[in-house]
Design a protein around this motif. Structure first.
Motif, PDB file in Angstrom:
ATOM      1  N   GLY A 266       0.838  -1.189   0.000  1.00  0.00           N
ATOM      2  CA  GLY A 266       0.000   0.000   0.000  1.00  0.00           C
ATOM      3  C   GLY A 266       0.875   1.242   0.000  1.00  0.00           C
ATOM      4  O   GLY A 266       2.078   1.181   0.275  1.00  0.00           O
ATOM      5  N   CYS A 267       0.267   2.371  -0.324  1.00  0.00           N
ATOM      6  CA  CYS A 267       1.021   3.634  -0.362  1.00  0.00           C
ATOM      7  C   CYS A 267       0.049   4.733   0.064  1.00  0.00           C
ATOM      8  O   CYS A 267      -0.797   5.145  -0.719  1.00  0.00           O
ATOM      9  CB  CYS A 267       1.531   3.866  -1.781  1.00  0.00           C
ATOM     10  SG  CYS A 267       2.514   5.363  -1.954  1.00  0.00           S
ATOM     11  N   TRP A 268       0.156   5.157   1.317  1.00  0.00           N
ATOM     12  CA  TRP A 268      -0.849   6.085   1.878  1.00  0.00           C
ATOM     13  C   TRP A 268      -0.238   7.461   2.077  1.00  0.00           C
ATOM     14  O   TRP A 268       0.720   7.614   2.845  1.00  0.00           O
ATOM     15  CB  TRP A 268      -1.367   5.535   3.209  1.00  0.00           C
ATOM     16  CG  TRP A 268      -2.500   6.341   3.773  1.00  0.00           C
ATOM     17  CD1 TRP A 268      -2.451   7.164   4.851  1.00  0.00           C
ATOM     18  CD2 TRP A 268      -3.837   6.410   3.272  1.00  0.00           C
ATOM     19  NE1 TRP A 268      -3.691   7.746   5.046  1.00  0.00           N
ATOM     20  CE2 TRP A 268      -4.550   7.297   4.094  1.00  0.00           C
ATOM     21  CE3 TRP A 268      -4.501   5.814   2.182  1.00  0.00           C
ATOM     22  CZ2 TRP A 268      -5.897   7.603   3.876  1.00  0.00           C
ATOM     23  CZ3 TRP A 268      -5.833   6.118   1.970  1.00  0.00           C
ATOM     24  CH2 TRP A 268      -6.529   6.995   2.812  1.00  0.00           C
ATOM     25  N   GLY A 269      -0.799   8.463   1.397  1.00  0.00           N
ATOM     26  CA  GLY A 269      -0.387   9.842   1.622  1.00  0.00           C
ATOM     27  C   GLY A 269       1.062  10.091   1.253  1.00  0.00           C
ATOM     28  O   GLY A 269       1.697   9.308   0.542  1.00  0.00           O
ATOM     29  N   SER A 270       1.599  11.199   1.729  1.00  0.00           N
ATOM     30  CA  SER A 270       2.995  11.505   1.438  1.00  0.00           C
ATOM     31  C   SER A 270       3.623  12.189   2.634  1.00  0.00           C
ATOM     32  O   SER A 270       2.935  12.670   3.531  1.00  0.00           O
ATOM     33  CB  SER A 270       3.131  12.349   0.165  1.00  0.00           C
ATOM     34  OG  SER A 270       2.169  13.374   0.145  1.00  0.00           O
ATOM     35  N   GLU A 271       4.927  12.183   2.640  1.00  0.00           N
ATOM     36  CA  GLU A 271       5.699  12.745   3.750  1.00  0.00           C
ATOM     37  C   GLU A 271       6.437  13.987   3.251  1.00  0.00           C
ATOM     38  O   GLU A 271       6.561  14.215   2.046  1.00  0.00           O
ATOM     39  CB  GLU A 271       6.706  11.712   4.260  1.00  0.00           C
ATOM     40  CG  GLU A 271       6.061  10.424   4.761  1.00  0.00           C
ATOM     41  CD  GLU A 271       7.078   9.358   5.106  1.00  0.00           C
ATOM     42  OE1 GLU A 271       8.206   9.720   5.499  1.00  0.00           O
ATOM     43  OE2 GLU A 271       6.756   8.175   4.956  1.00  0.00           O
TER      44      GLU A 271
END
Ligand SMILES: [Zn+2]
Ligand SMILES: [Zn+2]
Length: 358
Positions: A299-304
């Motif tokens: 999964g890949c949730w949002g960004s930093e």
């Protein structure tokens, strides 16, 4: 946006009294991203309506209380061109932030334009001025990065920087991108720059696929003109019958997941970035499609903040060659904002830009 499923209204707010360290950004552009359409349709949970939408936003520094520096320590003055990281209040102390090192899952995290209520002020980019509270991460835009390139990349570009991290590409990889929206287009561009040997974009309509090619795709497959079987055959033809090393899901459909994991090779990877809302269940055969294939699913949730800064660096280096500015196909003023949401929701344009001063 007073509530889901009702027209967006224009309201007036007072300019805030800035606390020490606070600032005001004069908005040049914000955007209507897929999330804004989801917000309008009420498909995201925990949203404190009414909200001022617009999370990824750029403009000029209008006012600051006290000396202000960007995240690289550069002094800022009024009129400087800025972007800010829409995620704020990530705590740095909780289990997610420290032990798991997944700050995008921090429970304190808030996002301008999504989880900030309008009752707390100008916390969204569809406002003419945006309040930057103390601690918000800001970065000066390099001279080579136009407002149009920054916002054309926008939230899809930040997400794509994260996607490429999660994809762990190896030079020469074949990468399939499912979806030719703002995320898919940027993911294709970055996959190519990250060393992919072949990037294949699956999407529609034809003008988006043409843009995908200009962004760096080597091959495109028209979703509307092919069956799932056709698309699988095409990917297998392009990979000597092996399948793709990495498949990126940027389509946000339960069917895309079912199709996408079958496009990955044995031992390949599947990165899911498009399921930002709940679009229902996917049906797969775990033995056939995951375990026996030895497939990695991430999964890949949002960004930093790191993705935000690297996105600006990438724009500085590559935006002369990669046409991010063309993703933001049309600009709308506030009086046209409901049409912008309609156009974005109907996928008539890759991305609607918002200029709240128009
Ligand atoms: Zn935290
Ligand atoms: Zn977004």
């Amino acid at each position: 946006m007073p509530a889901p499923n009702v027209p967006v209204e224009i309201r007036e707010f007072p300019e805030p009294d800035l606390p020490p360290g606070g600032a005001l950004l004069r908005t040049a552009f914000s955007e209507v991203c897929g999330t804004d359409v989801h917000l309008w349709h009420g498909r995201l949970s925990g949203v404190p309506y009414p909200i001022i939408p617009g999370h990824v936003t750029t403009g000029t520094l209008d006012a600051a209380r006290g000396p202000m520096r960007d995240v690289l320590g550069r002094a800022l003055s009024e009129g400087d061109r800025l972007a800010f990281f829409d995620v704020h209040r990530t705590c740095g102390r909780c289990l997610a932030c420290t032990v798991h090192r997944t700050p995008t899952r921090c429970p304190s995290r808030r996002v301008y334009g999504i989880t900030d209520p309008a009752s707390e002020g100008l916390l969204g980019g569809w406002a003419q001025k945006v309040y930057l509270e103390p601690g918000v991460i800001v970065a000066k835009l390099p001279d080579a990065v136009t407002f149009e390139a920054y916002i054309g990349g926008g939230c899809g570009l930040l997400t794509s920087v994260h996607i490429i991290d999660r994809g762990r590409l190896t030079m020469g990889d074949t990468v399939v991108v499912q979806g030719a929206g703002a995320v898919g287009l940027s993911a294709a561009a970055l996959a190519k720059r990250a060393g992919a040997g072949q990037v294949i974009v699956i999407g529609a309509p034809a003008d988006r696929l043409a843009l995908a090619r200009d962004m760096g795709a080597d091959a495109v497959i028209d979703l509307d003109a092919t069956s799932g079987g056709d698309r699988r055959d095409r990917v297998m033809d392009l990979t000597s019958g092996i399948g793709a090393d990495v498949v990126i899901e940027a389509a946000g459909s339960a069917r895309a997941f079912e199709e996408g994991i079958r496009l990955a090779r044995n031992g390949g990877a599947y990165v899911i970035a498009g399921h930002y809302t709940n679009v229902g269940d996917s049906t797969i055969n775990v033995h056939e499609d995951i375990n026996r294939k030895h497939l990695d699913i991430r999964g890949c949730w949002g960004s930093e903040a790191a993705h935000f800064l690297r996105a600006i660096d990438l724009l500085e280096r590559y935006s002369a060659d990669v046409p991010w500015h063309r993703i933001g196909a049309k600009t709308y003023g506030l009086r046209e904002i409901n049409a912008a949401l309609d156009d974005a929701g109907a996928l008539r344009i890759p991305k609607a830009l918002v200029d709240p001063w128009r």
